[in-house]
Design an enzyme around this catalytic site. Structure first.
Site, PDB file in Angstrom:
ATOM      1  CE  LYS A   1      -7.062  -2.387   6.731  1.00 50.47           C
ATOM      2  NZ  LYS A   1      -7.345  -0.940   6.699  1.00 50.47           N
TER       3      LYS A   1
ATOM      4  CB  SER B   1      -0.870  -0.036   1.255  1.00 48.28           C
ATOM      5  OG  SER B   1      -1.628   1.147   1.371  1.00 48.28           O
TER       6      SER B   1
ATOM      7  CD  GLU C   1      -8.665  -1.199   0.594  1.00 44.77           C
ATOM      8  OE1 GLU C   1      -7.717  -1.431  -0.192  1.00 44.77           O
ATOM      9  OE2 GLU C   1      -8.542  -1.222   1.830  1.00 44.77           O
TER      10      GLU C   1
ATOM     11  CG  ASP D   1      -7.804   2.060   0.596  1.00 47.74           C
ATOM     12  OD1 ASP D   1      -8.982   2.485   0.687  1.00 47.74           O
ATOM     13  OD2 ASP D   1      -7.197   1.537   1.559  1.00 47.74           O
TER      14      ASP D   1
ATOM     15  CG  ASP E   1     -10.348  -1.287   4.949  1.00 52.07           C
ATOM     16  OD1 ASP E   1     -10.641  -1.766   6.054  1.00 52.07           O
ATOM     17  OD2 ASP E   1      -9.284  -0.661   4.771  1.00 52.07           O
TER      18      ASP E   1
ATOM     19  CE  LYS F   1      -4.596  -0.056   0.248  1.00 52.53           C
ATOM     20  NZ  LYS F   1      -5.230  -0.874   1.310  1.00 52.53           N
TER      21      LYS F   1
ATOM     22  N   GLY G   1      -3.754  -4.194   6.125  1.00 49.12           N
ATOM     23  CA  GLY G   1      -2.751  -3.846   7.136  1.00 49.12           C
ATOM     24  C   GLY G   1      -3.086  -2.526   7.789  1.00 49.12           C
TER      25      GLY G   1
ATOM     26  CE  LYS H   1      -4.122   3.717   2.188  1.00 48.71           C
ATOM     27  NZ  LYS H   1      -5.353   3.105   2.720  1.00 48.71           N
TER      28      LYS H   1
HETATM   29  O1  OSB Z   1      -7.180   1.589   4.510  1.00 49.23           O
HETATM   30  O2  OSB Z   1      -5.929  -0.074   4.254  1.00 49.23           O
HETATM   31  C1  OSB Z   1      -6.142   1.013   4.781  1.00 49.23           C
HETATM   32  C2  OSB Z   1      -3.128   2.049   6.872  1.00 49.23           C
HETATM   33  C3  OSB Z   1      -3.740   2.685   7.927  1.00 49.23           C
HETATM   34  C4  OSB Z   1      -5.107   2.797   7.919  1.00 49.23           C
HETATM   35  C5  OSB Z   1      -5.854   2.277   6.870  1.00 49.23           C
HETATM   36  C6  OSB Z   1      -5.237   1.626   5.819  1.00 49.23           C
HETATM   37  C7  OSB Z   1      -3.849   1.549   5.802  1.00 49.23           C
HETATM   38  C8  OSB Z   1      -3.085   0.964   4.717  1.00 49.23           C
HETATM   39  C9  OSB Z   1      -1.711   0.493   5.056  1.00 49.23           C
HETATM   40  O3  OSB Z   1      -3.452   0.937   3.563  1.00 49.23           O
HETATM   41  C10 OSB Z   1      -1.514  -0.955   4.928  1.00 49.23           C
HETATM   42  C11 OSB Z   1      -0.181  -1.343   5.506  1.00 49.23           C
HETATM   43  O4  OSB Z   1       0.802  -1.267   4.767  1.00 49.23           O
HETATM   44  O5  OSB Z   1      -0.130  -1.711   6.699  1.00 49.23           O
HETATM   45 MG    MG Z   2      -8.263   0.374   3.148  1.00 51.59          MG
END
Ligand code: OSB
Ligand code: MG
Length: 368
Positions: free
Chosen positions: A262, A135, A213, A188, A238, A161, A290, A163
């Protein structure tokens, strides 16, 4: 396993690179770890709540408080056969899933040690290696993002992925696709869009994404279902999926075609497994999300990802992407093929670096 005592700790650990989502930027993680002490064994769990209530309503100080006042006392002195018994003992407290998950997962961690089997087998895992994606957060510039993507692809990660949010989406996706037309790519939004953006989101179809996402509200299925009907691209939920019941409602409504699991968001391993099983019966793949975990939560994510319906690469990546030094040994390492091999050792399969944990601890409380 009699729960004799519970230790809470807060660790402060700087990220090697800031992580930015549509709801904000993090430079340093405040990590809440819990330890269940039982018959000389220690089960460890991580509460993945953020520093602020921006991803969900949970945040680390609130989680600490609810564990000290309510959840810890509900477990102290109880005798358990299995981590599976924890949700019922904590059920009187509504919500607070990440706080509950820390305790439940610590109980599974202890159970695996007590039984002398790997945690991943105890959870029902069937694979010896898991597929990894990354991510990649919002960066200061497009150039910086492209550089990051290049680095992660060179490291072997199987899915990228990024953001997104309004103003950091189509241009960025355009540039990534221009350079890497065929990689597995997803985005995402962490709820950054509304239905007014329907045409805009439809325009993402041209990027052939694996999924989008959580584009809409964090508590919504209905409007995601409406949006999904308009898109070729699969939606993945999510934030909105907090239980197996949510997964059932979302999938029956057609709100998504992929589910992010998660373990913190859904309240612990028992519920994560239930979501996994439901999605599997429904014919929908899941992947492990994550929350910028330290080695404790990361090792638990690795174990969960070995279940058979974790069919897509997860956001479970190498320790070194996050931390200068992780608190486990060995660290979580990713092969050049973008996989993590699971250990046959009993328990979580990674030792704790107790000296480092002690050095990073800024707050500690023991419940007896
Ligand atoms: O939406 O998946 C998410 C991190 C913090 C809060 C929300 C998210 C995320 C990530 C990071 O996308 C995933 C990771 O590398 O741990
Ligand atoms: Mg997410």
């Amino acid at each position: 396993m009699r729960i004799d005592a519970i230790t809470l700790r807060e660790l402060t650990i700087p990220l090697v690179h800031f992580f930015e989502t549509s709801f904000g930027r993090t430079y340093t993680r405040r990590v809440l770890l819990v330890t269940l002490h039982s018959d000389g064994l220690e089960g460890w769990g991580e509460c993945v709540a953020g520093e602020n209530p921006y991803y969900s309503e949970e945040y680390i100080d609130g989680a600490w408080d609810v564990i000290v006042r309510y959840l810890g006392p509900a477990l102290l002195g109880k005798t358990l056969q299995s981590g599976r018994e924890v949700p019922l003992l904590l059920a009187q407290v509504r919500e607070h899933r990440m706080a509950k998950a820390a305790l439940e997962n610590a109980a599974w961690d202890a159970e695996a040690q007590a039984k002398g089997i790997p945690l991943w087998k105890l959870l029902g895992g069937t694979r010896r290696e898991i597929a990894c994606g990354v991510s990649v957060g919002i960066q200061d510039s497009h150039e910086q993002l492209l550089q990051k993507v290049e680095t992660e692809l060179a490291a072997g990660y199987q899915r990228i992925k990024i953001k997104v949010k309004p103003g950091w989406d189509v241009e960025v996706l355009e540039k990534i696709r221009a350079r890497w037309p065929d990689i597995l790519l997803s985005c995402d939004a962490n709820s950054a869009y509304t239905l007014a953006d329907e045409q805009h989101l439809k325009s993402f179809d041209r990027f052939k994404l694996l999924m989008i996402e959580q584009p809409l509200w964090s508590d919504d299925f209905y409007f995601h279902a409406r949006l999904q009907k308009q898109l070729q691209t699969a939606l993945c939920l999510d934030e909105a999926i907090r239980s197996a019941r949510d997964a059932e409602a979302a999938l029956e409504l057609g709100a998504c075609r992929i589910v992010n699991v998660k373990v913190g968001r859904v309240g612990g391993f028992s519920e994560a497994i239930a979501i996994h099983h439901f999605a599997q019966r429904f014919g929908v793949p899941v992947w492990c999300g994550g929350m910028l975990e330290s080695g404790v939560g990361r090792s638990h994510n690795v174990a969960l990802s070995t279940l058979p319906n974790f069919k897509l690469p997860g956001d479970v990546s190498a320790s070194k992407r996050y931390w200068k030094d992780d608190i486990i040994e060995p660290e979580v390492e990713v092969s050049a093929q973008g996989t993590i091999a699971v250990s046959d050792k009993p328990g979580r399969g990674y030792e704790l670096r107790k000296d480092l944990i002690e050095a990073l601890t800024v707050r500690k409380e023991e419940l007896r």
